[in-house]
Design a protein around this motif. Sequence first.
Motif, PDB file in Angstrom:
ATOM      1  N   HIS A   1       0.827  -1.203   0.000  1.00 30.34           N
ATOM      2  CA  HIS A   1       0.000   0.000   0.000  1.00 30.34           C
ATOM      3  C   HIS A   1       0.863   1.255   0.000  1.00 30.34           C
ATOM      4  O   HIS A   1       0.581   2.217  -0.721  1.00 30.34           O
ATOM      5  CB  HIS A   1      -0.921  -0.016   1.220  1.00 30.34           C
ATOM      6  CG  HIS A   1      -2.177   0.766   1.013  1.00 30.34           C
ATOM      7  ND1 HIS A   1      -3.353   0.472   1.654  1.00 30.34           N
ATOM      8  CD2 HIS A   1      -2.451   1.847   0.233  1.00 30.34           C
ATOM      9  CE1 HIS A   1      -4.294   1.319   1.270  1.00 30.34           C
ATOM     10  NE2 HIS A   1      -3.764   2.167   0.420  1.00 30.34           N
ATOM     11  N   ASN A   2       1.921   1.258   0.784  1.00 27.70           N
ATOM     12  CA  ASN A   2       2.800   2.428   0.851  1.00 27.70           C
ATOM     13  C   ASN A   2       3.480   2.701  -0.487  1.00 27.70           C
ATOM     14  O   ASN A   2       3.620   3.855  -0.904  1.00 27.70           O
ATOM     15  CB  ASN A   2       3.853   2.240   1.947  1.00 27.70           C
ATOM     16  CG  ASN A   2       3.254   2.320   3.342  1.00 27.70           C
ATOM     17  OD1 ASN A   2       2.164   2.859   3.529  1.00 27.70           O
ATOM     18  ND2 ASN A   2       3.959   1.782   4.324  1.00 27.70           N
ATOM     19  N   ALA A   3       3.884   1.635  -1.170  1.00 28.77           N
ATOM     20  CA  ALA A   3       4.504   1.800  -2.486  1.00 28.77           C
ATOM     21  C   ALA A   3       3.499   2.367  -3.487  1.00 28.77           C
ATOM     22  O   ALA A   3       3.830   3.228  -4.306  1.00 28.77           O
ATOM     23  CB  ALA A   3       5.045   0.462  -2.989  1.00 28.77           C
ATOM     24  N   PHE A   4       2.284   1.917  -3.400  1.00 28.15           N
ATOM     25  CA  PHE A   4       1.226   2.421  -4.277  1.00 28.15           C
ATOM     26  C   PHE A   4       0.933   3.895  -3.976  1.00 28.15           C
ATOM     27  O   PHE A   4       0.729   4.706  -4.890  1.00 28.15           O
ATOM     28  CB  PHE A   4      -0.034   1.578  -4.102  1.00 28.15           C
ATOM     29  CG  PHE A   4      -1.168   1.976  -5.011  1.00 28.15           C
ATOM     30  CD1 PHE A   4      -1.152   1.630  -6.356  1.00 28.15           C
ATOM     31  CD2 PHE A   4      -2.255   2.688  -4.528  1.00 28.15           C
ATOM     32  CE1 PHE A   4      -2.196   1.980  -7.197  1.00 28.15           C
ATOM     33  CE2 PHE A   4      -3.297   3.048  -5.363  1.00 28.15           C
ATOM     34  CZ  PHE A   4      -3.275   2.698  -6.695  1.00 28.15           C
ATOM     35  N   PHE A   5       0.904   4.235  -2.691  1.00 27.32           N
ATOM     36  CA  PHE A   5       0.692   5.627  -2.289  1.00 27.32           C
ATOM     37  C   PHE A   5       1.753   6.548  -2.881  1.00 27.32           C
ATOM     38  O   PHE A   5       1.456   7.649  -3.331  1.00 27.32           O
ATOM     39  CB  PHE A   5       0.725   5.738  -0.756  1.00 27.32           C
ATOM     40  CG  PHE A   5      -0.628   5.703  -0.114  1.00 27.32           C
ATOM     41  CD1 PHE A   5      -1.779   5.464  -0.847  1.00 27.32           C
ATOM     42  CD2 PHE A   5      -0.753   5.905   1.250  1.00 27.32           C
ATOM     43  CE1 PHE A   5      -3.025   5.436  -0.246  1.00 27.32           C
ATOM     44  CE2 PHE A   5      -1.991   5.882   1.865  1.00 27.32           C
ATOM     45  CZ  PHE A   5      -3.136   5.640   1.111  1.00 27.32           C
ATOM     46  N   ARG A   6       2.992   6.077  -2.856  1.00 27.80           N
ATOM     47  CA  ARG A   6       4.076   6.922  -3.377  1.00 27.80           C
ATOM     48  C   ARG A   6       3.865   7.237  -4.855  1.00 27.80           C
ATOM     49  O   ARG A   6       4.133   8.355  -5.302  1.00 27.80           O
ATOM     50  CB  ARG A   6       5.433   6.243  -3.144  1.00 27.80           C
ATOM     51  CG  ARG A   6       5.892   6.297  -1.691  1.00 27.80           C
ATOM     52  CD  ARG A   6       7.351   5.886  -1.555  1.00 27.80           C
ATOM     53  NE  ARG A   6       7.550   4.473  -1.816  1.00 27.80           N
ATOM     54  CZ  ARG A   6       7.468   3.530  -0.881  1.00 27.80           C
ATOM     55  NH1 ARG A   6       7.171   3.851   0.367  1.00 27.80           N
ATOM     56  NH2 ARG A   6       7.680   2.268  -1.190  1.00 27.80           N
ATOM     57  N   ILE A   7       3.386   6.266  -5.599  1.00 31.79           N
ATOM     58  CA  ILE A   7       3.097   6.494  -7.017  1.00 31.79           C
ATOM     59  C   ILE A   7       1.913   7.447  -7.152  1.00 31.79           C
ATOM     60  O   ILE A   7       1.926   8.379  -7.960  1.00 31.79           O
ATOM     61  CB  ILE A   7       2.791   5.170  -7.738  1.00 31.79           C
ATOM     62  CG1 ILE A   7       4.009   4.240  -7.670  1.00 31.79           C
ATOM     63  CG2 ILE A   7       2.391   5.425  -9.189  1.00 31.79           C
ATOM     64  CD1 ILE A   7       5.273   4.823  -8.251  1.00 31.79           C
ATOM     65  N   ALA A   8       0.873   7.198  -6.375  1.00 31.76           N
ATOM     66  CA  ALA A   8      -0.354   7.995  -6.486  1.00 31.76           C
ATOM     67  C   ALA A   8      -0.108   9.477  -6.227  1.00 31.76           C
ATOM     68  O   ALA A   8      -0.771  10.333  -6.819  1.00 31.76           O
ATOM     69  CB  ALA A   8      -1.409   7.467  -5.509  1.00 31.76           C
TER      70      ALA A   8
ATOM     71  N   GLU B   1       5.343   3.760 -14.699  1.00 32.20           N
ATOM     72  CA  GLU B   1       5.815   2.703 -15.592  1.00 32.20           C
ATOM     73  C   GLU B   1       6.814   1.795 -14.879  1.00 32.20           C
ATOM     74  O   GLU B   1       6.749   0.555 -15.012  1.00 32.20           O
ATOM     75  CB  GLU B   1       6.454   3.321 -16.836  1.00 32.20           C
ATOM     76  CG  GLU B   1       6.892   2.314 -17.883  1.00 32.20           C
ATOM     77  CD  GLU B   1       5.744   1.537 -18.488  1.00 32.20           C
ATOM     78  OE1 GLU B   1       5.992   0.444 -19.022  1.00 32.20           O
ATOM     79  OE2 GLU B   1       4.590   2.016 -18.407  1.00 32.20           O
ATOM     80  N   GLU B   2       7.727   2.385 -14.127  1.00 35.49           N
ATOM     81  CA  GLU B   2       8.689   1.584 -13.354  1.00 35.49           C
ATOM     82  C   GLU B   2       7.962   0.695 -12.344  1.00 35.49           C
ATOM     83  O   GLU B   2       8.312  -0.480 -12.161  1.00 35.49           O
ATOM     84  CB  GLU B   2       9.667   2.501 -12.622  1.00 35.49           C
ATOM     85  CG  GLU B   2      10.649   3.223 -13.530  1.00 35.49           C
ATOM     86  CD  GLU B   2      11.532   4.190 -12.757  1.00 35.49           C
ATOM     87  OE1 GLU B   2      11.320   4.331 -11.524  1.00 35.49           O
ATOM     88  OE2 GLU B   2      12.423   4.811 -13.369  1.00 35.49           O
ATOM     89  N   TYR B   3       6.968   1.248 -11.714  1.00 32.25           N
ATOM     90  CA  TYR B   3       6.207   0.507 -10.713  1.00 32.25           C
ATOM     91  C   TYR B   3       5.489  -0.685 -11.348  1.00 32.25           C
ATOM     92  O   TYR B   3       5.538  -1.811 -10.825  1.00 32.25           O
ATOM     93  CB  TYR B   3       5.198   1.443 -10.054  1.00 32.25           C
ATOM     94  CG  TYR B   3       4.312   0.777  -9.034  1.00 32.25           C
ATOM     95  CD1 TYR B   3       4.789   0.474  -7.758  1.00 32.25           C
ATOM     96  CD2 TYR B   3       2.990   0.454  -9.336  1.00 32.25           C
ATOM     97  CE1 TYR B   3       3.977  -0.140  -6.818  1.00 32.25           C
ATOM     98  CE2 TYR B   3       2.173  -0.158  -8.402  1.00 32.25           C
ATOM     99  CZ  TYR B   3       2.670  -0.454  -7.147  1.00 32.25           C
ATOM    100  OH  TYR B   3       1.863  -1.061  -6.211  1.00 32.25           O
ATOM    101  N   LEU B   4       4.855  -0.455 -12.498  1.00 36.04           N
ATOM    102  CA  LEU B   4       4.064  -1.500 -13.150  1.00 36.04           C
ATOM    103  C   LEU B   4       4.909  -2.576 -13.813  1.00 36.04           C
ATOM    104  O   LEU B   4       4.460  -3.719 -13.979  1.00 36.04           O
ATOM    105  CB  LEU B   4       3.121  -0.873 -14.177  1.00 36.04           C
ATOM    106  CG  LEU B   4       1.965  -0.044 -13.615  1.00 36.04           C
ATOM    107  CD1 LEU B   4       1.199   0.639 -14.737  1.00 36.04           C
ATOM    108  CD2 LEU B   4       1.026  -0.913 -12.785  1.00 36.04           C
TER     109      LEU B   4
END
Length: 243
Positions: free
Chosen positions: A132-139, A151-154
């Motif tokens: 969740h924290n990693a997703f938050f950083r992208i959001a 793109e790096e995240y996905l």
Amino acid sequence: MGNPGLSSALQSRTSSFSSLGSVFSQKALQMTLRIGYWNIRALAQSIRLLLEYCGEPYEEDRYNPKTGDWFDVKHSMGLPMPNLPYLIDGDIKVVQSNAVLRYIGRKHKMDGDTEQEKVWVDIFTNQITDLHNAFFRIAFTKPPAFDTKKEEYLTETLPASLKAFSAHLQNRTWLAGEKITFPDFHFAEMLSCFLHISPVCLDSFPVIQAYKNRFDQLPQIKAYRASDRYIERPFHVELATLQ
């Protein structure tokens, strides 16, 4: 001929029962579990899903991120370490999303039966928080860096995480084994978040697709998602690039 004294007594007794019923109704209302959060998904959606699955009646205090009305009451509710989300269950007051999930899970015996199941619950509570924290950083990454980071995240971060979860779920129905536990509700919500930004992100992970399908077909979850109480969007506050 009627007895005026008896009639008066019966009226008094009826009035007393009516007043007593009113008191009981007020008490029941006060004892209904309450949760509070912004009027978005984010950290509270998994809590809502868990309560719906458990069938426990609850009320919501949904605050408006635009007006910040939460800050008007933040320090007047007697919450320990005032924060969102919160849960109030009678005299019990809980803050922090994982603490709220754990409280509900423990209350409804959804925190693992065996010692090994409890260990898996502990592990995945924290593992999913990392997701969740990693997703938050992208959001919350601002343009122009957002597209590159997304793109790096996905292509790197998310597939590596999903590969590990897929391996764990290979021979299990739910994260802790054959019985659903409270971390499953957080993981299922995160899978919805991932699909929101990339509808094909689970295509290489059939085990996780099957897991999500099992969750989505739970009668309580289907009913909740079809109700007017369900929040489809937004996922985050307006400050986030990803809504």
